[in-house]
Design a protein around this motif. Structure first.
Motif, PDB file in Angstrom:
ATOM      1  N   PRO A 156       0.814  -1.225   0.000  1.00 29.51           N
ATOM      2  CA  PRO A 156       0.000   0.000   0.000  1.00 29.51           C
ATOM      3  C   PRO A 156       0.848   1.276   0.000  1.00 29.51           C
ATOM      4  N   VAL A 157       1.963   1.237   0.694  1.00 34.41           N
ATOM      5  CA  VAL A 157       2.855   2.406   0.738  1.00 34.41           C
ATOM      6  C   VAL A 157       3.557   2.572  -0.611  1.00 34.41           C
ATOM      7  N   VAL A 158       3.994   1.457  -1.203  1.00 35.03           N
ATOM      8  CA  VAL A 158       4.638   1.507  -2.519  1.00 35.03           C
ATOM      9  C   VAL A 158       3.664   2.094  -3.539  1.00 35.03           C
ATOM     10  N   GLU A 164      12.192   5.022  -6.119  1.00 41.59           N
ATOM     11  CA  GLU A 164      12.728   6.169  -6.859  1.00 41.59           C
ATOM     12  C   GLU A 164      13.271   5.736  -8.219  1.00 41.59           C
ATOM     13  N   ALA A 165      13.893   4.558  -8.284  1.00 43.13           N
ATOM     14  CA  ALA A 165      14.417   4.049  -9.556  1.00 43.13           C
ATOM     15  C   ALA A 165      13.270   3.807 -10.546  1.00 43.13           C
ATOM     16  N   ILE A 166      12.166   3.269 -10.064  1.00 44.14           N
ATOM     17  CA  ILE A 166      11.002   3.044 -10.930  1.00 44.14           C
ATOM     18  C   ILE A 166      10.460   4.381 -11.420  1.00 44.14           C
ATOM     19  N   LYS A 167      10.394   5.365 -10.516  1.00 44.64           N
ATOM     20  CA  LYS A 167       9.911   6.692 -10.919  1.00 44.64           C
ATOM     21  C   LYS A 167      10.815   7.285 -12.006  1.00 44.64           C
ATOM     22  N   GLN A 168      12.126   7.154 -11.837  1.00 40.26           N
ATOM     23  CA  GLN A 168      13.077   7.693 -12.810  1.00 40.26           C
ATOM     24  C   GLN A 168      12.945   6.988 -14.154  1.00 40.26           C
ATOM     25  N   ASN A 211      10.285   5.452 -15.214  1.00 40.63           N
ATOM     26  CA  ASN A 211       8.938   5.766 -15.703  1.00 40.63           C
ATOM     27  C   ASN A 211       8.479   4.791 -16.787  1.00 40.63           C
ATOM     28  N   PRO A 212       8.407   3.496 -16.441  1.00 44.47           N
ATOM     29  CA  PRO A 212       8.011   2.491 -17.441  1.00 44.47           C
ATOM     30  C   PRO A 212       6.580   2.715 -17.933  1.00 44.47           C
ATOM     31  N   GLU A 213       6.274   2.111 -19.043  1.00 45.36           N
ATOM     32  CA  GLU A 213       4.959   2.281 -19.665  1.00 45.36           C
ATOM     33  C   GLU A 213       3.824   1.877 -18.719  1.00 45.36           C
ATOM     34  N   TRP A 214       4.016   0.783 -17.972  1.00 47.34           N
ATOM     35  CA  TRP A 214       2.946   0.335 -17.063  1.00 47.34           C
ATOM     36  C   TRP A 214       2.655   1.395 -15.998  1.00 47.34           C
ATOM     37  N   LEU A 215       3.704   2.085 -15.529  1.00 46.72           N
ATOM     38  CA  LEU A 215       3.522   3.120 -14.513  1.00 46.72           C
ATOM     39  C   LEU A 215       2.746   4.307 -15.093  1.00 46.72           C
ATOM     40  N   GLN A 216       3.103   4.710 -16.293  1.00 51.18           N
ATOM     41  CA  GLN A 216       2.392   5.801 -16.944  1.00 51.18           C
ATOM     42  C   GLN A 216       0.913   5.451 -17.114  1.00 51.18           C
ATOM     43  N   LYS A 217       0.658   4.238 -17.554  1.00 51.86           N
ATOM     44  CA  LYS A 217      -0.723   3.782 -17.783  1.00 51.86           C
ATOM     45  C   LYS A 217      -1.501   3.747 -16.464  1.00 51.86           C
ATOM     46  N   GLU A 218      -0.891   3.193 -15.411  1.00 52.50           N
ATOM     47  CA  GLU A 218      -1.574   3.077 -14.121  1.00 52.50           C
ATOM     48  C   GLU A 218      -1.811   4.442 -13.479  1.00 52.50           C
ATOM     49  N   ARG A 219      -0.866   5.364 -13.661  1.00 54.91           N
ATOM     50  CA  ARG A 219      -1.072   6.721 -13.135  1.00 54.91           C
ATOM     51  C   ARG A 219      -2.226   7.402 -13.860  1.00 54.91           C
ATOM     52  N   ALA A 220      -2.318   7.189 -15.167  1.00 60.06           N
ATOM     53  CA  ALA A 220      -3.422   7.762 -15.941  1.00 60.06           C
ATOM     54  C   ALA A 220      -4.750   7.158 -15.470  1.00 60.06           C
ATOM     55  N   THR A 221      -4.752   5.865 -15.216  1.00 63.77           N
ATOM     56  CA  THR A 221      -5.957   5.191 -14.706  1.00 63.77           C
ATOM     57  C   THR A 221      -6.352   5.782 -13.365  1.00 63.77           C
ATOM     58  N   GLN A 222      -5.388   5.970 -12.476  1.00 58.78           N
ATOM     59  CA  GLN A 222      -5.668   6.557 -11.155  1.00 58.78           C
ATOM     60  C   GLN A 222      -6.232   7.965 -11.294  1.00 58.78           C
ATOM     61  N   ALA A 223      -5.690   8.736 -12.210  1.00 55.40           N
ATOM     62  CA  ALA A 223      -6.183  10.102 -12.422  1.00 55.40           C
ATOM     63  C   ALA A 223      -7.640  10.067 -12.879  1.00 55.40           C
TER      64      ALA A 223
END
Length: 132
Positions: free
Chosen positions: A63-65, A91-95, A97-109
């Motif tokens: 949940p924190v991640v 922080e490494a994942i944020k840097q 910025n893989p495609e799955w992260l971009q997609k999931e952030r868009a979904t969250q938005a």
């Protein structure tokens, strides 16, 4: 009837969840005992060094991640992240910025936007209901 109150206690897993830390990373004495409400309050009010370290550097529970990455827990799973991660790994994942992260952030938005829309709709309906 006496006013004797028994001390409420919880399993270490519950206490770790309330503290926002990964249970397996806590000290053995924490994992092997029980935690009373008073002990939990004391840990929250004046966190010991191990708790400060875990909160700052991890490993962090999912949940924190998810919160640190701005995605849902399900989004983490869809992205293949199933383990606890350290702050450095997050922080490494944020840097990266893989495609799955971009997609999931868009979904969250979109989810947040829809939640706001639904709350507004309910508030408008409630206001009309109270007017009539």
């Amino acid at each position: 009837m006496s006013s004797h109150q028994s001390t409420q206690s919880m399993k270490p897993a519950t206490a770790a969840k309330k503290l926002g830390v990964y249970l397996d990373a806590t000290p053995a004495e924490f994992r092997e005992g029980v935690v009373t409400r008073d002990e939990l309050s004391a840990l929250q009010a004046e966190p010991p060094a191990w708790l400060v370290e875990l909160r700052a550097n991890g490993p962090h529970p999912r949940p924190v991640v998810a919160a640190k990455l701005g995605v849902s827990i399900s989004g983490l799973a869809r992205g293949g992240v199933t383990d606890a991660l350290t702050t450095e790994q997050i922080e490494a994942i944020k840097q990266e910025n893989p495609e799955w992260l971009q997609k999931e952030r868009a979904t969250q938005a979109e989810v947040r936007k829809e939640t706001v829309r639904v709350k507004k709709l309910h508030a408008e309906r409630e206001a009309r209901r109270q007017e009539s």
